[in-house]
Design a protein around this motif. Structure first.
Motif, PDB file in Angstrom:
ATOM      1  N   ASP A 173     -10.773   8.665  36.022  1.00  0.00           N
ATOM      2  CA  ASP A 173     -11.825   9.662  36.238  1.00  0.00           C
ATOM      3  C   ASP A 173     -11.277  10.918  36.909  1.00  0.00           C
ATOM      4  N   VAL A 174     -10.282  10.758  37.777  1.00  0.00           N
ATOM      5  CA  VAL A 174      -9.722  11.898  38.504  1.00  0.00           C
ATOM      6  C   VAL A 174      -8.690  12.656  37.660  1.00  0.00           C
ATOM      7  N   LEU A 175      -7.808  11.920  36.975  1.00  0.00           N
ATOM      8  CA  LEU A 175      -6.680  12.562  36.286  1.00  0.00           C
ATOM      9  C   LEU A 175      -6.903  12.760  34.792  1.00  0.00           C
ATOM     10  N   GLY A 176      -7.930  12.136  34.238  1.00  0.00           N
ATOM     11  CA  GLY A 176      -8.217  12.321  32.821  1.00  0.00           C
ATOM     12  C   GLY A 176      -7.841  11.116  31.978  1.00  0.00           C
ATOM     13  N   GLU A 177      -8.413  11.030  30.797  1.00  0.00           N
ATOM     14  CA  GLU A 177      -8.216   9.885  29.908  1.00  0.00           C
ATOM     15  C   GLU A 177      -6.750   9.667  29.544  1.00  0.00           C
ATOM     16  N   ASP A 178      -5.965  10.738  29.453  1.00  0.00           N
ATOM     17  CA  ASP A 178      -4.571  10.622  29.015  1.00  0.00           C
ATOM     18  C   ASP A 178      -3.591  10.593  30.180  1.00  0.00           C
ATOM     19  N   TRP A 179      -4.055  10.228  31.350  1.00  0.00           N
ATOM     20  CA  TRP A 179      -3.213  10.323  32.540  1.00  0.00           C
ATOM     21  C   TRP A 179      -1.960   9.458  32.455  1.00  0.00           C
ATOM     22  N   GLN A 180      -2.045   8.308  31.779  1.00  0.00           N
ATOM     23  CA  GLN A 180      -0.870   7.425  31.724  1.00  0.00           C
ATOM     24  C   GLN A 180       0.270   8.026  30.905  1.00  0.00           C
ATOM     25  N   ASP A 181      -0.043   8.939  30.008  1.00  0.00           N
ATOM     26  CA  ASP A 181       0.998   9.633  29.245  1.00  0.00           C
ATOM     27  C   ASP A 181       1.464  10.897  29.958  1.00  0.00           C
ATOM     28  N   GLU A 182       0.597  11.455  30.797  1.00  0.00           N
ATOM     29  CA  GLU A 182       0.905  12.726  31.445  1.00  0.00           C
ATOM     30  C   GLU A 182       1.488  12.566  32.844  1.00  0.00           C
ATOM     31  N   TYR A 183       1.306  11.391  33.455  1.00  0.00           N
ATOM     32  CA  TYR A 183       1.768  11.159  34.821  1.00  0.00           C
ATOM     33  C   TYR A 183       2.749   9.984  34.858  1.00  0.00           C
TER      34      TYR A 183
END
Length: 827
Positions: free
Chosen positions: A318-328
């Protein structure tokens, strides 16, 4: 109905014969009503295998309550320590029978701080209600119910499919996720003593007996099947600490049995090894259950419950966005066996480190069984001692790059032990070395003050200071938010809070106490100081029940600083003592009114009685006592701080007199006449028909305005003058006085009563004490029980009247934003 109007013993006999005829239903385990076991052959290695333990009722019964009664019966006798638990628990009466898998509710037997020593058949006890509340939904979701008249065929089929007799000649017991801990406890007594290891020295070096048990358990023909475990069983010896030395040579350590493996063979002859492969990953993943409690606290070997893992990852999304696992990027620097990372999908962006090589081995073994991690990203690293140069090069490149570092999420559930984590009454020495023997302690101790004592704060401050601008998503207590002991920590920990939630601490394995554990997400790319945060509240079943605010409290704004200004120095006027063991709800259990001044062994005043009470400050002291006791302590408010109030309370005479009344009749008023003159009798001799004259009528004179008091301005909002006025009471306070009067009058009808008895003395007279010297909770005197119950009910109503003014006058911050479910949950 087939079994109506028959005695309970006859009912049990008929059920045993009709449905469990091929099994043994004659065994008796403690006070369990009905036990079904496999027939046992006459063999010294054989062990009784239980299939079904049940509560029996001759009349129509409530299945939920019957199973709760069974749980209390088992827990009271700790039957599971003496006998392998069954596949099923259940209950039956004349019309129906219910089954529930033992593993569905086995966690209930490991409740912390729970009193099992009550009568299980009494469904009105507090303990019965606690267990009922904890298991009702579990039973509801998982039990199987059969009505004898309607479900005859289905019941028989269920028994045929699930009660496996093994042709009545079962020689070995199968091990599964339900019983591997019970068998481990038996292994500790039988096998462990015969392994040639100095366990005390081994423990200091991070070697635990549980790893030897895993090597045994996950083996066939005495050879461990999982070669990545830290300890391996190699026929007649254990191999461990396998590594490449400085010369590039493979080296290892091994240890043998002191009895030529005799005890080992005799023990494992009773059990079938290995367990079914479907249980392997679960057992290895739950290695944390095999780690001693003190080691778990120090190293953080605690299993984060799956429901909170899933919820925390939702919050990160919710904080970092749906694609956070690819972006972080994600680094769990206190990973244990890696369960916090379960559910993450991009293994190329995940790193996991832990203090123990054994846990590294477990994670690598889990990779072989489908865990979504890269072996090269799983490594041993002592976060509180090691330099970042020891990290894998791929992770170093992220930490050393300012832009990539902004995309790093440090996602952890760190260890929570502290130097000094003992209770106030614990006679053991503080665990001073738990959090002090590391580099981070020495590096930041002068900057953090008391906060450095907490291991989790050491993790957090290193992350903040040495991995700047990253994201921190961590589980911990809320001390660093609202404790005044963390003032210096908060000055250094400048960050922007983004989101978070709190849950009951006792939903985590072996965490003791009733307090919140929070999962908070921070953006460390900020120099902002925070004064408060707001989190969502979730109950044990993952229901969101509201929101709560946590305030950072400066030490000069606490209630203790307020009350210290109102103390008296003239010891000749002292009528009692009280004190302070910390200005929050968790310490209210120590706040009481005492007749005597307690002194510590070193000659210093004991915190519990360091404040003197006299006619000059009795009103503010009663305000202090009442605002802290009128609101029930719960897991949600456990760490909430009581504050320095505004001055509006000084003009509210009814509030002051309500507080006086509340203090006079509260259970924590422990005035005892044996320690000196009792100045706290709220009635005259005539009002209660006393058999003798009282030694002191101070309290009735004070109430009736017959005590002259020179009062200072900072006491009651007036200039220095003589005050002597009759007190006026609210209707609620008068109801308390009336109830109290009836209790005193009844006591003074007792033979040889003490004319100067206090409320505490009266309770002791009727309730008596147990063999340990503690006052009993109940009395056999029915009239007394009725009178004290009425008094307590009236006192609760008075407490409810006082409560809103606790917030109005600033003694507490109003922290709750309630929804429709909240009040039902909290009380």
């Amino acid at each position: 109905m087939s079994y109506k109007n028959i005695r309970e013993e006859e009912l049990k006999n008929k059920i045993a014969k009709k449905y469990f005829g091929v099994f043994d239903s004659t065994k008796i385990f403690g006070d369990i009503d009905f036990c079904v076991t496999l027939p046992v052959r006459q063999d010294p290695l054989s062990e009784t295998v239980s299939l079904f333990w049940a509560e029996a009722k001759k009349g129509k019964s409530d299945v939920y309550k019957s199973i709760v009664q069974l749980i209390l019966t088992i827990g009271k006798a700790r039957t599971f320590d003496k006998q392998l638990p069954p596949a099923f628990l259940g209950a039956f009466d004349y019309e129906k029978i219910a089954f529930i898998a033992y593993n569905e509710i086995q966690e209930i037997f490991y409740l912390n701080d729970f009193n099992w020593n009550i009568r299980p058949s009494n469904h009105n006890t507090k303990e019965f209600k606690i267990v009922y509340d904890k298991v009702k939904k579990i039973i509801e979701d998982n039990y199987l119910l059969f009505v004898f008249d309607n479900d005859e065929k289905e019941l028989r089929k269920f028994i045929d499919l699930n009660f496996i007799a093994g042709k009545s000649n079962l020689s070995k017991i199968r091990i599964d996720k339900n019983n591997f801990l019970v068998i481990y406890n038996k292994w500790l007594l039988t096998v462990k003593p015969k392994i040639i290891v100095n366990w005390k020295i081994a423990k200091k070096n991070g070697i635990i007996d549980g790893d030897f048990y895993l090597a045994d358990l996950l083996s066939s023909d005495n050879k461990t099947l999982k070669d990545k475990l830290y300890v391996l069983l190699k026929k007649d010896y254990y191999q461990l600490d396998r590594k490449i030395d400085d010369m590039g040579m493979f080296i290892t350590r091994r240890t043998y049995f002191s009895d030529k493996q005799k005890s080992h063979k005799q023990f494992w002859n009773k059990y079938e090894r290995p367990p079914k492969e479907q249980y392997w990953d679960y057992i290895v993943k739950r290695r944390d259950l095999l780690v001693p409690q003190d080691v778990r606290e120090r190293k953080g070997s605690f299993f984060t419950p799956k429901i909170w893992v899933e919820l925390s990852q939702k919050y990160i999304t919710d904080v970092l966005g749906e694609d956070w696992q690819d972006e972080y990027y994600v680094w769990d620097c206190a990973a244990g066996t890696g369960n916090l990372l379960t559910g993450l999908t991009n293994k190329y962006n995940i790193w996991a480190s832990t203090l123990d090589q054994q846990d590294v081995d477990v994670m690598k073994d889990r990779i072989d069984n489908g865990a979504n991690l890269l072996e090269s990203h799983v490594f041993r690293f002592d976060f509180l001692n090691d330099d970042f140069s020891k990290l894998p090069e791929t992770l170093q490149k992220i930490i050393n790059n300012p832009e990539k570092r902004k995309k790093l999420v440090v996602y952890i559930n760190p260890p929570y032990a502290e130097a000094g984590s003992v209770t106030v009454t614990d006679k053991k020495k503080n665990k001073t070395n738990v959090a002090t023997n590391n580099i981070i302690w020495n590096k930041y101790k002068d900057k953090l003050g008391l906060a450095i004592r907490e291991l989790f704060s050491q993790f957090f401050i290193r992350i903040h200071q040495e991995i700047p601008n990253c994201k921190l998503a961590g589980f911990s207590t809320l001390k660093y938010i609202n404790s005044d002991g963390f003032n210096r920590f908060r000055e250094l920990f400048t960050a922007s809070y983004t989101s978070g939630f709190i849950v009951p601490a006792n939903t985590f394995d072996n965490v003791r106490g009733s307090f919140p554990i929070g999962f908070l997400i921070w953006n460390l790319n900020s120099n902002a100081n925070f004064n408060k945060i707001e989190t969502k509240i979730y109950d044990k079943n993952k229901n969101c029940i509201g929101s709560k605010k946590f305030y950072a409290v400066n030490k000069n704004k606490r209630i203790t600083q307020w009350i210290k200004q109102l103390l008296v120095k003239n010891k000749s006027e002292v009528i009692a003592y009280t004190g302070n063991n910390g200005p929050d709800f968790q310490n209210n259990i120590y706040l009481h009114i005492s007749s005597h001044h307690k002194i510590n062994k070193n000659g210093t005043p004991n915190n519990a009685t360091k404040y003197s009470i006299s006619k000059k400050n009795i009103i503010p002291i009663c305000v202090y006592f009442s605002v802290r006791h009128c609101i029930k302590a719960t897991w949600l408010n456990d760490r909430d701080q009581f504050l320095y109030p505004n001055d509006k309370w000084k003009k509210d005479k009814i509030f002051q007199n309500d507080c006086l009344t509340f203090t006079l009749f509260h259970g924590q008023n422990r005035i005892m006449s044996e320690f000196g003159t009792n100045h706290w009798i709220p009635f005259s001799e005539y009002e209660v028909d006393a058999q003798e004259k009282f030694e002191s009528n101070f309290m009735t004179k004070f109430i009736n305005g017959k005590i002259k008091i020179e009062q200072k301005a900072d006491f009651l909002n007036s200039s220095k003058k003589t005050i002597s006025k009759k007190l006026k009471f609210s209707l609620e306070a008068k109801a308390v006085f009336n109830a109290g009067k009836e209790l005193w009058k009844y006591y003074h009808t007792q033979p040889n009563c003490n004319a100067n008895a206090s409320l505490y003395d009266i309770r002791e007279h009727f309730q008596g004490r147990n063999t340990k010297g503690r006052m009993n909770n109940k009395s056999k005197d029915e009239k007394y029980t009725k009178l004290i119950t009425i008094l307590r009910e009236k006192l609760k109503k008075l407490a409810k009247k006082i409560e809103p003014k606790v917030y109005k006058y600033g003694f507490l911050n109003n922290t709750f934003a309630q929804n429709s479910f909240f009040s039902l949950f909290l009380f």
